[in-house]
Design an enzyme around this catalytic site. Structure first.
Site, PDB file in Angstrom:
ATOM      1  N   ARG A 250       0.709  -1.374  -0.287  1.00  0.00           N
ATOM      2  CA  ARG A 250       0.298  -0.147   0.320  1.00  0.00           C
ATOM      3  C   ARG A 250       1.053   0.990  -0.106  1.00  0.00           C
ATOM      4  NH1 ARG A 250      -3.006  -3.354   3.653  1.00  0.00           N
ATOM      5  NH2 ARG A 250      -5.059  -3.393   2.038  1.00  0.00           N
TER       6      ARG A 250
ATOM      7  N   LYS B 100       4.650  11.407 -10.924  1.00  0.00           N
ATOM      8  CA  LYS B 100       3.373  10.505 -12.195  1.00  0.00           C
ATOM      9  C   LYS B 100       4.034   8.977 -12.282  1.00  0.00           C
ATOM     10  CE  LYS B 100       0.380  13.890 -14.928  1.00  0.00           C
ATOM     11  NZ  LYS B 100       0.449  14.296 -16.173  1.00  0.00           N
TER      12      LYS B 100
ATOM     13  N   GLU C 195      11.933  18.336 -24.680  1.00  0.00           N
ATOM     14  CA  GLU C 195      11.353  18.096 -23.576  1.00  0.00           C
ATOM     15  C   GLU C 195      11.902  19.592 -22.278  1.00  0.00           C
ATOM     16  OE1 GLU C 195       7.923  16.833 -22.141  1.00  0.00           O
ATOM     17  OE2 GLU C 195       8.956  13.941 -23.194  1.00  0.00           O
TER      18      GLU C 195
ATOM     19  N   LYS D 147       8.901  22.932 -14.016  1.00  0.00           N
ATOM     20  CA  LYS D 147       8.399  21.815 -13.363  1.00  0.00           C
ATOM     21  C   LYS D 147       7.612  21.573 -12.196  1.00  0.00           C
ATOM     22  CE  LYS D 147       7.023  17.547 -14.256  1.00  0.00           C
ATOM     23  NZ  LYS D 147       6.997  16.456 -15.151  1.00  0.00           N
TER      24      LYS D 147
ATOM     25  N   GLU E  73      -2.839  17.698 -12.142  1.00  0.00           N
ATOM     26  CA  GLU E  73      -3.644  17.770 -12.464  1.00  0.00           C
ATOM     27  C   GLU E  73      -5.142  18.028 -13.021  1.00  0.00           C
ATOM     28  OE1 GLU E  73      -1.282  16.450 -16.299  1.00  0.00           O
ATOM     29  OE2 GLU E  73      -3.497  16.751 -17.256  1.00  0.00           O
TER      30      GLU E  73
ATOM     31  N   ARG F 256      -1.350  22.442 -14.713  1.00  0.00           N
ATOM     32  CA  ARG F 256      -0.528  21.255 -15.023  1.00  0.00           C
ATOM     33  C   ARG F 256      -0.195  20.686 -16.023  1.00  0.00           C
ATOM     34  NH1 ARG F 256       2.228  15.982 -10.653  1.00  0.00           N
ATOM     35  NH2 ARG F 256       3.423  14.921 -12.971  1.00  0.00           N
TER      36      ARG F 256
ATOM     37  N   ASN G 146       2.388  19.253 -21.220  1.00  0.00           N
ATOM     38  CA  ASN G 146       1.251  18.291 -22.084  1.00  0.00           C
ATOM     39  C   ASN G 146       1.292  19.539 -23.356  1.00  0.00           C
ATOM     40  OD1 ASN G 146       0.818  15.892 -20.598  1.00  0.00           O
ATOM     41  ND2 ASN G 146      -0.786  17.201 -19.725  1.00  0.00           N
TER      42      ASN G 146
ATOM     43  N   HIS H 119       1.870  17.067 -27.011  1.00  0.00           N
ATOM     44  CA  HIS H 119       1.428  15.258 -26.324  1.00  0.00           C
ATOM     45  C   HIS H 119       0.441  14.481 -27.042  1.00  0.00           C
ATOM     46  CE1 HIS H 119       4.814  16.694 -23.558  1.00  0.00           C
ATOM     47  NE2 HIS H 119       4.656  15.178 -23.039  1.00  0.00           N
TER      48      HIS H 119
ATOM     49  N   HIS I 172       1.460  11.539 -28.944  1.00  0.00           N
ATOM     50  CA  HIS I 172       1.248  10.037 -28.236  1.00  0.00           C
ATOM     51  C   HIS I 172       0.356   9.560 -29.772  1.00  0.00           C
ATOM     52  CE1 HIS I 172       0.444  11.424 -23.721  1.00  0.00           C
ATOM     53  NE2 HIS I 172       1.696  10.878 -23.927  1.00  0.00           N
TER      54      HIS I 172
ATOM     55  N   HIS J 251       9.702   8.647 -27.659  1.00  0.00           N
ATOM     56  CA  HIS J 251       8.645   9.624 -26.745  1.00  0.00           C
ATOM     57  C   HIS J 251       9.066  10.951 -27.388  1.00  0.00           C
ATOM     58  CE1 HIS J 251       5.494  11.064 -23.752  1.00  0.00           C
ATOM     59  NE2 HIS J 251       6.804  11.471 -23.053  1.00  0.00           N
TER      60      HIS J 251
HETATM   61  P1  NAD Z   1      14.153   5.284 -21.254  1.00  0.00           P
HETATM   62  O1  NAD Z   1      13.825   5.053 -19.615  1.00  0.00           O
HETATM   63  O2  NAD Z   1      13.384   3.496 -22.045  1.00  0.00           O
HETATM   64  O3  NAD Z   1      15.340   5.465 -21.972  1.00  0.00           O
HETATM   65  C1  NAD Z   1      15.983   5.240 -22.451  1.00  0.00           C
HETATM   66  C2  NAD Z   1      17.399   4.539 -23.104  1.00  0.00           C
HETATM   67  O4  NAD Z   1      18.818   4.906 -22.414  1.00  0.00           O
HETATM   68  C3  NAD Z   1      17.288   3.192 -22.639  1.00  0.00           C
HETATM   69  O5  NAD Z   1      17.455   1.494 -23.203  1.00  0.00           O
HETATM   70  C4  NAD Z   1      18.354   3.021 -20.756  1.00  0.00           C
HETATM   71  O6  NAD Z   1      18.820   1.560 -20.996  1.00  0.00           O
HETATM   72  C5  NAD Z   1      18.968   4.327 -21.548  1.00  0.00           C
HETATM   73  N1  NAD Z   1      19.877   4.803 -20.711  1.00  0.00           N
HETATM   74  C6  NAD Z   1      19.196   5.588 -20.089  1.00  0.00           C
HETATM   75  N2  NAD Z   1      20.435   5.798 -18.660  1.00  0.00           N
HETATM   76  C7  NAD Z   1      21.533   6.027 -19.732  1.00  0.00           C
HETATM   77  C8  NAD Z   1      22.734   6.499 -19.282  1.00  0.00           C
HETATM   78  N3  NAD Z   1      23.297   7.293 -18.313  1.00  0.00           N
HETATM   79  N4  NAD Z   1      23.964   6.242 -20.690  1.00  0.00           N
HETATM   80  C9  NAD Z   1      23.323   5.336 -21.605  1.00  0.00           C
HETATM   81  N5  NAD Z   1      22.206   5.062 -21.853  1.00  0.00           N
HETATM   82  C10 NAD Z   1      21.248   5.578 -21.047  1.00  0.00           C
HETATM   83  O7  NAD Z   1      13.595   6.380 -22.147  1.00  0.00           O
HETATM   84  P2  NAD Z   1      13.079   7.957 -21.452  1.00  0.00           P
HETATM   85  O8  NAD Z   1      13.555   8.856 -22.132  1.00  0.00           O
HETATM   86  O9  NAD Z   1      14.396   8.378 -19.937  1.00  0.00           O
HETATM   87  O10 NAD Z   1      11.790   7.718 -20.776  1.00  0.00           O
HETATM   88  C11 NAD Z   1      10.547   7.363 -21.539  1.00  0.00           C
HETATM   89  C12 NAD Z   1       9.570   7.183 -21.089  1.00  0.00           C
HETATM   90  O11 NAD Z   1       8.604   7.988 -19.559  1.00  0.00           O
HETATM   91  C13 NAD Z   1       8.417   6.559 -20.971  1.00  0.00           C
HETATM   92  O12 NAD Z   1       7.966   6.023 -20.821  1.00  0.00           O
HETATM   93  C14 NAD Z   1       7.790   7.741 -21.237  1.00  0.00           C
HETATM   94  O13 NAD Z   1       5.912   7.756 -20.931  1.00  0.00           O
HETATM   95  C15 NAD Z   1       7.935   8.464 -19.785  1.00  0.00           C
HETATM   96  N6  NAD Z   1       7.877   9.562 -19.002  1.00  0.00           N
HETATM   97  C16 NAD Z   1       7.154   9.708 -18.250  1.00  0.00           C
HETATM   98  C17 NAD Z   1       6.837  11.168 -17.132  1.00  0.00           C
HETATM   99  C18 NAD Z   1       6.088  11.179 -15.858  1.00  0.00           C
HETATM  100  O14 NAD Z   1       5.693  12.692 -15.243  1.00  0.00           O
HETATM  101  N7  NAD Z   1       5.955  10.500 -15.231  1.00  0.00           N
HETATM  102  C19 NAD Z   1       6.369  12.602 -17.942  1.00  0.00           C
HETATM  103  C20 NAD Z   1       7.650  12.400 -19.472  1.00  0.00           C
HETATM  104  C21 NAD Z   1       7.916  10.736 -19.952  1.00  0.00           C
HETATM  105  N1  GLY Z   2       4.740  14.976 -18.237  1.00  0.00           N
HETATM  106  C1  GLY Z   2       3.284  15.584 -17.823  1.00  0.00           C
HETATM  107  C2  GLY Z   2       3.204  15.880 -16.340  1.00  0.00           C
HETATM  108  O1  GLY Z   2       4.313  15.027 -15.639  1.00  0.00           O
HETATM  109  O2  GLY Z   2       2.808  16.505 -16.080  1.00  0.00           O
END
Ligand code: NAD
Ligand code: GLY
Length: 369
Positions: free
Chosen positions: A122, A144, A186, A228, A238, A242, A246, A249, A253, A267
């Site tokens: 939980r 998030k 971003e 942020k 949101e 907030r 997006n 997005h 998306h 992404h």
């Molecule tokens: P990711 O986590 O897949 O990382 C991208 C690639 O880089 C992976 O292959 C990873 O192994 C590699 N990598 C990571 N750090 C590294 C480093 N220092 N050196 C070498 N390689 C490295 O992708 P991302 O772009 O970081 O994140 C995308 C995800 O984030 C999506 O799922 C998206 O939906 C999510 N996201 C969430 C939010 C939120 O607010 N929670 C906001 C934006 C995106």
């Molecule tokens: N990435 C959008 C948010 O965190 O609200």
């Protein structure tokens, strides 16, 4: 130099630290948050292989026992299967509610480990140690957390704030250039949505950020996080402002859904194209000038990011399929389309009830069939 940015959320307030060498000092930073000297570090195989030993050493130096929970790199890990794997490992390790876990990786690991922390017994605490530019400036801050389902991205999740975020700029040295550019989409988003001066600074200094010049990188990451943090503190779940985060997005998306969330379109790349499209759509609606839309697009194209449907593999896209994805978007309410549109560079707003007919016409002008 380490910069510290507060996320002002009352009882759930926390610090985001930005600077070099933070992983090497992670033990001292995390120790005060622990009830007993043990933690599980969730990471992906790539990040763990490159930087796991350094984080382990930093934690063990202050007597924290480390249990790694390693997942496969890639978006497919953000799934019910990935979640089951992580929570099962945490149970096997007999972590208690008083323990916390460390999310060590990009947005995939942060979202997955964060969601696991939200629901494990939980809810337990977690610390974000983001290792991609995208994760440092966006996903690690704001709470998030989510996984994907076959019906779409991030559809099952929770708001669960971390206890601390350590954005170590040195770790970005190993990040592939393409991932760096995707994260930069971003960064530019913050300028476009709410800070014209930052946008202008990025126009001039974007290449320095992408080359990871320490001073430029630190400024870009810290300014992005500060924006942020300010927005999240005002609207954690949101209900209003907030949603500005997006920007790009809704279009983005839809493109990701069409290209299948694989390596074809990252992404951040989808968000880049989405932002350019959102500005051109705003111009087409008479909301901002064509000149502003061109400038937004040029700032993204200048660093090699996609800005047109034709830049994305899969072109030409089917208009109805794209609009169909937009209607599924979490921001859509009762089928009405919600977009983040712009009045000018640095001034975005939430546009609810956007006419799908206008979106269809626009997409066709942009080359969709
Ligand atoms: P990711 O986590 O897949 O990382 C991208 C690639 O880089 C992976 O292959 C990873 O192994 C590699 N990598 C990571 N750090 C590294 C480093 N220092 N050196 C070498 N390689 C490295 O992708 P991302 O772009 O970081 O994140 C995308 C995800 O984030 C999506 O799922 C998206 O939906 C999510 N996201 C969430 C939010 C939120 O607010 N929670 C906001 C934006 C995106
Ligand atoms: N990435 C959008 C948010 O965190 O609200």
């Amino acid at each position: 130099m380490t910069q510290t940015i507060g996320v002002g959320l009352g009882q759930r307030a926390y610090e985001v630290r930005v600077g070099g060498g933070l992983i090497d000092r992670a033990g001292e930073a995390i120790l005060p948050l622990l009830k007993r000297r043990r933690t599980a570090v969730v990471s992906d195989g790539t990040v763990w292989g490159l930087h796991g030993a350094r984080l382990t050493r930093a934690l063990e130096t202050v007597g924290i026992a480390v249990s790694p929970v390693i997942v496969a790199p890639g978006e497919q890990t953000k799934s019910f299967e990935g979640l089951a794997h992580v929570t099962d490992r945490l149970l096997a390790l007999e972590l208690d509610r008083g323990d916390l876990i460390v999310a060590f990786g990009g947005g995939v690991v942060g979202d997955l480990a964060g969601f696991a922390a939200a629901i494990y017994k939980r809810g337990i605490g977690f610390v974000q140690v983001p290792t991609t530019l995208l994760a440092q400036v966006d996903s690690s801050v704001g709470g998030k957390t989510a996984i994907d389902t076959p019906r779409g991205k991030n559809l099952v999740g929770a708001f669960h704030q971390p206890k601390l975020v350590l954005a170590d700029l040195d770790v970005l040295a190993t990040l592939p250039d393409r991932e760096m550019r995707a994260g930069y989409a971003e960064v530019i988003k913050y300028g476009l949505l709410g800070d014209f001066d930052f946008f202008e600074w990025l126009e001039a200094n974007g290449p320095r950020v992408l080359r990871r010049e320490p001073e430029a990188l630190a400024k870009a990451v810290a300014r992005s996080i500060a924006m942020k943090a300010e927005i999240v503190a005002e609207d954690e779940t949101e209900q209003g402002r907030r949603a500005l985060l997006n920007l790009g997005h809704t279009f983005g998306h839809a493109l990701e859904a069409e290209t299948g969330y694989g390596g074809e379109l990252l992404h951040g790349e989808a968000v880049a194209a989405g932002q350019a499209l959102a500005f051109r759509f705003s111009a087409a609606q008479g909301l901002c000038t064509t000149q502003d839309a061109r400038r937004a697009s040029a700032s993204l194209a200048a660093v090699g990011l996609p800005t047109r449907l034709a830049d994305v593999a899969g072109h030409p896209f089917d208009t109805e399929r794209l609009v169909g994805h937009m209607a599924q978007d979490k921001k859509a309410e009762d089928g009405a389309l919600t977009f983040i549109l712009a009045r000018s560079l640095g001034e975005a707003f939430v546009a609810r009830d956007v006419d799908p007919g206008a979106v269809r016409d626009f997409l066709q002008q942009e080359g969709a069939t």
